[in-house]
Design a protein around this motif. Structure first.
Motif, mmCIF file in Angstrom:
data_model
loop_
_atom_site.group_PDB
_atom_site.id
_atom_site.type_symbol
_atom_site.label_atom_id
_atom_site.label_comp_id
_atom_site.label_asym_id
_atom_site.label_seq_id
_atom_site.Cartn_x
_atom_site.Cartn_y
_atom_site.Cartn_z
ATOM 1 N N VAL A 1 -36.988 -20.720 -80.907
ATOM 2 C CA VAL A 1 -35.784 -20.269 -81.610
ATOM 3 C C VAL A 1 -35.367 -18.848 -81.221
ATOM 4 C CG1 VAL A 1 -36.949 -19.463 -83.701
ATOM 5 C CG2 VAL A 1 -34.590 -20.278 -83.819
ATOM 6 N N GLY A 2 -36.309 -17.958 -81.023
ATOM 7 C CA GLY A 2 -35.965 -16.582 -80.668
ATOM 8 C C GLY A 2 -35.286 -16.480 -79.314
ATOM 9 N N SER A 3 -35.858 -17.119 -78.300
ATOM 10 C CA SER A 3 -35.258 -17.034 -76.966
ATOM 11 C C SER A 3 -33.958 -17.825 -76.903
ATOM 12 C CB SER A 3 -36.236 -17.518 -75.887
ATOM 13 O OG SER A 3 -36.561 -18.865 -76.070
ATOM 14 N N LEU A 4 -33.901 -18.955 -77.607
ATOM 15 C CA LEU A 4 -32.653 -19.724 -77.636
ATOM 16 C C LEU A 4 -31.531 -18.926 -78.294
ATOM 17 C CD1 LEU A 4 -33.995 -23.266 -78.491
ATOM 18 C CD2 LEU A 4 -32.928 -22.554 -76.350
ATOM 19 N N ALA A 5 -31.852 -18.188 -79.356
ATOM 20 C CA ALA A 5 -30.845 -17.363 -80.028
ATOM 21 C C ALA A 5 -30.347 -16.270 -79.091
ATOM 22 C CB ALA A 5 -31.419 -16.757 -81.305
ATOM 23 N N ARG A 6 -31.269 -15.621 -78.367
ATOM 24 C CA ARG A 6 -30.863 -14.570 -77.424
ATOM 25 C C ARG A 6 -30.010 -15.134 -76.295
ATOM 26 N NH1 ARG A 6 -35.996 -13.180 -78.672
ATOM 27 N NH2 ARG A 6 -36.911 -13.980 -76.747
ATOM 28 N N ALA A 7 -30.189 -16.422 -75.971
ATOM 29 C CA ALA A 7 -29.423 -17.058 -74.908
ATOM 30 C C ALA A 7 -28.120 -17.652 -75.429
ATOM 31 C CB ALA A 7 -30.256 -18.162 -74.252
#
Length: 73
Positions: free
Chosen positions: A60-66
């Protein structure tokens, strides 16, 4: 003995895929699934018995940043 596949990120870069933040190699299943398939196939042909996924960066963290948080599911 069980033979695992090779390093996906290294192979993606060697084949010209640009590893860009924040997902790096995890962009490949979205942007170049045919390249991911070709790499897996080459690993199989080289004798790999186990293929691992290229999804360790898909949280979720990396997907949000992307900008892809809505696609987490």
């Amino acid at each position: 003995m069980i033979l695992l596949d090779g390093a996906m990120g290294t192979e993606l870069a060697a084949r010209g895929f640009v590893l860009r933040a924040p997902l790096f190699g995890a962009w490949a299943p979205l942007d170049a699934p045919e390249l991911v398939e070709a790499i897996h196939w080459d690993h199989l042909c080289a004798g790999a018995q186990v293929l691992t996924t290229n999804t360790f960066g898909l949280h979720v963290g990396s997907l949000a940043r992307a900008g892809l948080a809505a696609q987490q599911r």
